[in-house]
Design a protein around this motif. Structure first.
Motif, short mmCIF file in Angstrom:
data_model
loop_
_atom_site.label_atom_id
_atom_site.label_comp_id
_atom_site.label_asym_id
_atom_site.label_seq_id
_atom_site.Cartn_x
_atom_site.Cartn_y
_atom_site.Cartn_z
N MET A 94 11.02 -6.43 -0.86
CA MET A 94 10.97 -6.61 -2.30
C MET A 94 9.66 -6.08 -2.87
SD MET A 94 12.56 -10.47 -2.44
CE MET A 94 12.12 -10.70 -4.15
N ASP A 95 8.55 -6.41 -2.22
CA ASP A 95 7.23 -6.00 -2.73
C ASP A 95 7.02 -4.50 -2.60
OD1 ASP A 95 6.74 -8.59 -3.33
OD2 ASP A 95 5.26 -8.96 -1.75
N GLY A 96 7.59 -3.90 -1.55
CA GLY A 96 7.45 -2.45 -1.40
C GLY A 96 8.10 -1.70 -2.54
N VAL A 97 9.31 -2.13 -2.91
CA VAL A 97 10.02 -1.50 -4.03
C VAL A 97 9.29 -1.78 -5.34
CG1 VAL A 97 12.17 -1.47 -5.35
CG2 VAL A 97 12.25 -1.60 -2.86
N SER A 98 8.82 -3.02 -5.51
CA SER A 98 8.11 -3.37 -6.74
C SER A 98 6.83 -2.56 -6.89
CB SER A 98 7.76 -4.86 -6.74
OG SER A 98 8.93 -5.66 -6.71
N ALA A 99 6.13 -2.35 -5.76
CA ALA A 99 4.87 -1.58 -5.80
C ALA A 99 5.11 -0.16 -6.29
CB ALA A 99 4.22 -1.58 -4.42
N ILE A 100 6.22 0.43 -5.89
CA ILE A 100 6.54 1.79 -6.34
C ILE A 100 6.68 1.82 -7.85
CG2 ILE A 100 8.25 3.64 -6.28
CD1 ILE A 100 8.94 2.78 -3.42
N MET A 101 7.47 0.88 -8.38
CA MET A 101 7.74 0.87 -9.82
C MET A 101 6.49 0.55 -10.63
SD MET A 101 11.52 -0.88 -10.00
CE MET A 101 10.97 -2.43 -9.26
N VAL B 251 -3.22 2.84 -10.07
CA VAL B 251 -3.74 2.54 -8.74
C VAL B 251 -4.13 1.07 -8.57
CG1 VAL B 251 -6.16 3.05 -9.29
CG2 VAL B 251 -5.31 3.44 -6.97
N GLY B 252 -4.35 0.35 -9.66
CA GLY B 252 -4.71 -1.07 -9.55
C GLY B 252 -3.69 -1.88 -8.78
N VAL B 253 -2.42 -1.46 -8.83
CA VAL B 253 -1.35 -2.18 -8.13
C VAL B 253 -1.59 -2.17 -6.62
CG1 VAL B 253 1.13 -2.20 -7.63
CG2 VAL B 253 0.32 -1.70 -9.95
N ILE B 254 -2.08 -1.06 -6.10
CA ILE B 254 -2.31 -0.96 -4.65
C ILE B 254 -3.30 -2.03 -4.19
CG2 ILE B 254 -3.20 0.52 -2.81
CD1 ILE B 254 -2.16 2.92 -4.35
N PHE B 255 -4.28 -2.33 -5.03
CA PHE B 255 -5.30 -3.30 -4.65
C PHE B 255 -4.77 -4.74 -4.66
CE2 PHE B 255 -7.74 0.43 -5.50
CZ PHE B 255 -8.83 0.35 -4.65
N ALA B 256 -3.54 -4.92 -5.14
CA ALA B 256 -2.91 -6.24 -5.03
C ALA B 256 -2.61 -6.57 -3.57
CB ALA B 256 -1.62 -6.28 -5.85
N SER B 257 -2.67 -5.56 -2.70
CA SER B 257 -2.48 -5.82 -1.27
C SER B 257 -3.55 -6.74 -0.72
CB SER B 257 -2.48 -4.49 -0.50
OG SER B 257 -3.71 -3.79 -0.68
N VAL B 258 -4.72 -6.74 -1.35
CA VAL B 258 -5.83 -7.60 -0.87
C VAL B 258 -5.50 -9.08 -1.06
CG1 VAL B 258 -8.26 -8.17 -1.12
CG2 VAL B 258 -7.52 -5.79 -1.24
N PRO B 259 -5.17 -9.55 -2.29
CA PRO B 259 -4.81 -10.97 -2.41
C PRO B 259 -3.54 -11.32 -1.64
CG PRO B 259 -4.49 -9.80 -4.50
CD PRO B 259 -5.27 -8.90 -3.61
N LYS C 146 -9.25 10.46 -12.64
CA LYS C 146 -8.40 11.50 -13.20
C LYS C 146 -7.03 10.98 -13.58
CE LYS C 146 -10.71 15.03 -10.39
NZ LYS C 146 -10.52 16.10 -9.38
N GLY C 147 -6.93 9.65 -13.70
CA GLY C 147 -5.62 9.07 -13.93
C GLY C 147 -5.19 8.99 -15.36
N GLY C 148 -5.99 9.51 -16.29
CA GLY C 148 -5.59 9.46 -17.70
C GLY C 148 -5.78 8.07 -18.25
N ASN C 149 -4.80 7.58 -18.98
CA ASN C 149 -4.88 6.25 -19.54
C ASN C 149 -4.67 5.23 -18.43
OD1 ASN C 149 -5.22 7.20 -22.16
ND2 ASN C 149 -3.02 7.49 -22.41
N SER C 150 -5.74 4.63 -17.97
CA SER C 150 -5.66 3.74 -16.82
C SER C 150 -5.48 2.30 -17.27
CB SER C 150 -6.94 3.87 -15.99
OG SER C 150 -6.91 3.00 -14.90
N ASN C 151 -4.74 1.54 -16.43
CA ASN C 151 -4.53 0.12 -16.66
C ASN C 151 -4.87 -0.61 -15.37
OD1 ASN C 151 -3.08 0.21 -19.40
ND2 ASN C 151 -1.86 1.61 -18.17
N PHE C 152 -6.05 -0.31 -14.81
CA PHE C 152 -6.39 -0.81 -13.49
C PHE C 152 -6.29 -2.34 -13.42
CE2 PHE C 152 -8.89 -2.17 -9.97
CZ PHE C 152 -8.79 -1.17 -9.01
N ILE D 252 0.83 -1.20 0.00
CA ILE D 252 0.00 0.00 0.00
C ILE D 252 0.87 1.26 0.00
CG2 ILE D 252 -1.70 1.33 1.31
CD1 ILE D 252 -2.78 -1.37 2.36
N VAL D 253 1.85 1.30 0.89
CA VAL D 253 2.72 2.48 0.99
C VAL D 253 3.53 2.65 -0.29
CG1 VAL D 253 4.68 3.50 2.22
CG2 VAL D 253 2.85 2.39 3.51
N GLY D 254 4.09 1.53 -0.78
CA GLY D 254 4.84 1.60 -2.03
C GLY D 254 3.97 2.09 -3.18
N GLY D 255 2.72 1.63 -3.18
CA GLY D 255 1.79 2.07 -4.23
C GLY D 255 1.49 3.56 -4.16
#
Length: 233
Positions: free
Chosen positions: A137-144, A151-159, A92-98, A12-15
């Motif tokens: 590892m996941d924190g750094v990956s989430a940033i990238m 924003v879809g990456v942040i929701f990967a915290s759920v699974p 407002k994210g423009g071209n989204s890839n959620f 979440i924080v990385g995202g």
């Protein structure tokens, strides 16, 4: 559960950091960055797929997994949900890839021996060291990934929380099932899906990765069945 909670918070924080970084990345750079992430995903997937030991298990997992996923239309259902989430969280994210961000991050963060073995060690021995390593590892990956895919990456915290937490809580019950061979075949199947995601990102292919998702879990059933049938001959 402290390792699971730490891992979830790191995503979440990385995202969030990735979202902030996304605002300062020039629009012209985003496509080439996304394709670069696709190439890295292909590398990660190919590396992980090499741990597989039984090609027949992999073939059956992919075939039956595809049949299940296509039958239940997992890809279509996820895209429908993603469209609603985009309207609410990424308007407002423009071209989204959620959906792409969610699936990519979920696979990379949930598939692999580090996830399963780390959660088993936490549940059986109270040893969170592997999960803490995965947290970094996941924190750094989430940033990238968030900086590129949104924003879809942040929701990967759920699974991440559900899968790791489930294994930790049920460690004593599932450890006899999650043998080394099962973990290897699950990692192999999941890694092939990561390759498919990489191709979608880097080459613009339209593989319905979500419809193959059941293949990741089928080795839990297929490996013991294969061993039983093999023992008859």
């Amino acid at each position: 559960m402290i390792g699971v909670i730490a891992n979830t918070i790191a995503v979440i924080v990385g995202g969030i950091i990735g979202l902030l970084a996304k605002k300062v990345i020039p629009e012209a750079w985003k496509d080439i960055i996304m394709r670069g992430i696709g190439l890295v995903s292909i590398y990660i997937g190919v590396s992980g797929s090499l741990v597989g030991e039984n090609t027949l298990i992999l073939i059956m997992s992919m075939v039956f997994g595809a049949m299940i996923g296509e039958g239940f239309k997992f890809e279509e259902r996820l895209n429908g949900l993603a469209a609603k989430m985009e309207e609410r969280f990424d308007a407002k994210g423009g071209n989204s890839n959620f959906a792409e961000g969610f699936i990519t991050a979920s696979l990379l963060m949930c598939v692999g021996a580090l996830t399963i073995v780390g959660a088993l060690n936490a549940g059986l021995k109270g040893d969170n060291s592997l999960l803490f390593t995965k947290t970094a590892m996941d924190g750094v990956s989430a940033i990238m990934f968030t900086a590129s895919l949104g924003v879809g990456v942040i929701f990967a915290s759920v699974p991440v929380f559900i899968i790791e937490g489930g294994i930790v809580l049920l460690a004593a019950a599932v450890s006899p099932v999650l043998t080394t061979s099962v973990i290897n075949e699950m990692t192999c199947a999941g890694s092939l899906l990561i390759v498919a995601l990489g191709l979608n990102l880097a080459a613009g292919t339209k593989l319905k990765v979500m419809n193959y998702m059941p293949a990741v879990f089928l080795p839990i059933v297929l490996c013991p069945l294969y061993d039983y049938i093999s023992g008859l001959f």
